[in-house]
Design a protein around this motif. Structure first.
Motif, PDB file in Angstrom:
ATOM      1  N   LYS A  51      35.794  38.208  47.745  1.00 51.58           N
ATOM      2  CA  LYS A  51      35.108  37.216  48.561  1.00 51.58           C
ATOM      3  C   LYS A  51      34.039  36.463  47.757  1.00 51.58           C
ATOM      4  O   LYS A  51      33.767  35.286  48.023  1.00 51.58           O
ATOM      5  N   HIS A  52      33.429  37.137  46.774  1.00 55.86           N
ATOM      6  CA  HIS A  52      32.303  36.537  46.056  1.00 55.86           C
ATOM      7  C   HIS A  52      32.633  36.064  44.643  1.00 55.86           C
ATOM      8  O   HIS A  52      31.836  35.349  44.043  1.00 55.86           O
ATOM      9  N   VAL A  53      33.778  36.475  44.110  1.00 55.95           N
ATOM     10  CA  VAL A  53      34.140  36.103  42.739  1.00 55.95           C
ATOM     11  C   VAL A  53      35.498  35.400  42.771  1.00 55.95           C
ATOM     12  O   VAL A  53      36.492  35.989  43.192  1.00 55.95           O
ATOM     13  N   GLY A  54      35.531  34.166  42.298  1.00 54.82           N
ATOM     14  CA  GLY A  54      36.759  33.386  42.387  1.00 54.82           C
ATOM     15  C   GLY A  54      37.666  33.488  41.185  1.00 54.82           C
ATOM     16  O   GLY A  54      38.837  33.113  41.250  1.00 54.82           O
ATOM     17  N   ALA A  55      37.161  33.988  40.054  1.00 55.53           N
ATOM     18  CA  ALA A  55      37.959  34.129  38.837  1.00 55.53           C
ATOM     19  C   ALA A  55      37.332  35.216  37.970  1.00 55.53           C
ATOM     20  O   ALA A  55      36.116  35.450  38.030  1.00 55.53           O
ATOM     21  N   VAL A  56      38.167  35.853  37.159  1.00 50.10           N
ATOM     22  CA  VAL A  56      37.664  36.933  36.300  1.00 50.10           C
ATOM     23  C   VAL A  56      36.567  36.418  35.370  1.00 50.10           C
ATOM     24  O   VAL A  56      35.572  37.106  35.113  1.00 50.10           O
ATOM     25  N   SER A  57      36.708  35.198  34.889  1.00 51.97           N
ATOM     26  CA  SER A  57      35.711  34.650  33.961  1.00 51.97           C
ATOM     27  C   SER A  57      34.327  34.533  34.589  1.00 51.97           C
ATOM     28  O   SER A  57      33.311  34.527  33.876  1.00 51.97           O
ATOM     29  N   GLN A  58      34.268  34.476  35.921  1.00 51.42           N
ATOM     30  CA  GLN A  58      32.973  34.375  36.593  1.00 51.42           C
ATOM     31  C   GLN A  58      32.148  35.657  36.466  1.00 51.42           C
ATOM     32  O   GLN A  58      30.948  35.649  36.752  1.00 51.42           O
TER      33      GLN A  58
END
Length: 390
Positions: A253-260
């Motif tokens: 829910k809070h992280v849209g991509a691994v790189s974030q």
């Protein structure tokens, strides 16, 4: 170059103030002390002490130490709860200095504020009810300082258990109706995450405190402690499963991509937390696949000396490491503010049938893995060589 990029991508992240870090960490320490200790006492300590083979003197020592630990947990919850409530006041509305928010008058005004437009209940009323329950929980546990109350430790602990759970559950009651199913799931899985985490960490803390009585226990205490470690291992594995499922949902829910995870302030804090929890899980796996089989083997062969050493010398050393990692997790929690998706400008996460199907598959896989873990640990105990005769 990399540091400049990191600074740019985390520009929308606000590092919490020191008072916010201390109050939130302290609050979760208080919850861990009460929820974790009462649940662990009910599911692990009390059943082991009531077993027929338990030595009465060892039982009395451990029950008294449990009562004192629970009493101090009540003190910590009461103090931490007050500072957490003041922190809510400081962050409400346009905000105010934390020192001003500590004033009882400011707190009372916040709790008595009218409901917002469209709300079914005032947010302050929710926190008023929560803190009434918090004070009742703390008072019940603090009563264990009195010898008369300690004679009824079982009854007090069992009464405090649902109250301590209610402290966090009431605070999660929404003042306005959640807009959709996702919001309901956010609330439910967030509380699942909190309860499972506090049971795990608070339970570990209680058991290492009880292990500190080892020099006062008899030679047969290894059998009693083998039973307690076995019981708590099941509790811990259940908590790990609950934390995994709820944690993955909340992370998605809070992280849209691994790189974030390394390009946003929220993501960096989450990554640190994940690494610390991975350390906790690794230590738990060591207990389950190395220590527990040896404890089971020593118990099966009546090797009293080895059993005492494993359960009251070796096992607590590993658990102390877990407690240290758990404390570090609680320190990181205040830094998990906002959302990596918001910082990175990613779209809001919206669930669908595929997400729910994946979640169901994950739950089934975790259940199977827990069963396989228990069976593997049991199988390892049978394959270990018999202890050498002294």
């Amino acid at each position: 170059m990399h540091s400049a990029l990191l600074a740019a991508t985390t520009a929308d992240y606000t590092v919490p103030q020191v008072w916010r870090i201390l109050t939130k960490t302290g609050y979760f320490i208080g919850l861990s002390g009460t929820i974790g200790a009462t649940v662990t006492y009910a599911t692990t300590v009390r059943p082991a002490l009531r077993a027929a083979e338990a030595d009465p003197e060892d039982t009395a020592i451990l029950r008294r130490r449990s009562a004192i630990h629970l009493a101090w947990a009540g003190v910590v919850l009461l103090v931490a709860g007050y500072f957490q409530l003041a922190a809510r006041v400081a962050r409400s509305g346009k905000g105010m200095p934390f020192g001003d928010a500590l004033a009882p008058g400011e707190i009372w005004s916040y709790l008595r504020a009218p409901a917002a437009k469209g709300a079914w209940i005032a947010q302050g009323t929710v926190y008023l009810v929560q803190n009434v329950v918090l004070v009742a929980t703390a008072a019940l546990l603090i009563a264990l300082f009195a010898p008369a109350a300690r004679r009824r430790t079982d009854a007090v602990a069992l009464a405090a258990l649902p109250l301590s759970l209610a402290v966090t559950l009431i605070a999660a009651v929404p003042a306005t109706k959640p807009a959709d199913l996702d919001r309901w799931l956010d609330l439910a899985l967030d509380q699942t995450h909190i309860v499972a985490g506090t049971v795990w960490l608070g339970g570990l803390a209680l058991l290492v405190v009880l292990a500190g009585t080892r020099n006062r226990l008899g030679n047969g205490a290894g059998l009693l402690w083998a039973d307690m470690w076995r019981r708590f291992s099941l509790v811990a594995m259940t908590c790990v499963a609950a934390i995994t499922v709820s944690g993955l949902w909340l992370s998605w829910k809070h992280v849209g991509a691994v790189s974030q995870l390394w390009t946003t302030g929220y993501g960096i804090a989450l990554l640190v937390k994940v690494l610390l929890v991975a350390g906790l899980v690794t230590a738990g796996a060591f207990n389950q696949f190395w220590l527990m089989p040896r404890i089971t083997r020593a118990r099966r062969t009546d090797d009293t000396a080895s059993l005492l050493h494993l359960t009251l010398r070796h096992f607590p050393k590993v658990v102390w490491g877990e407690v240290a990692l758990g404390a570090a997790v609680l320190v990181v929690l205040p830094f998990l503010s906002g959302s990596a998706r918001t910082e990175a400008g990613s779209p809001k996460a919206v669930s669908d049938g595929t997400v729910f199907a994946g979640g169901a598959a994950l739950v089934i896989a975790l259940a199977v893995s827990l069963y396989a873990t228990a069976k593997a640990s049991e199988a390892l105990s049978r394959r270990l060589p018999a202890p050498e005769a002294s």
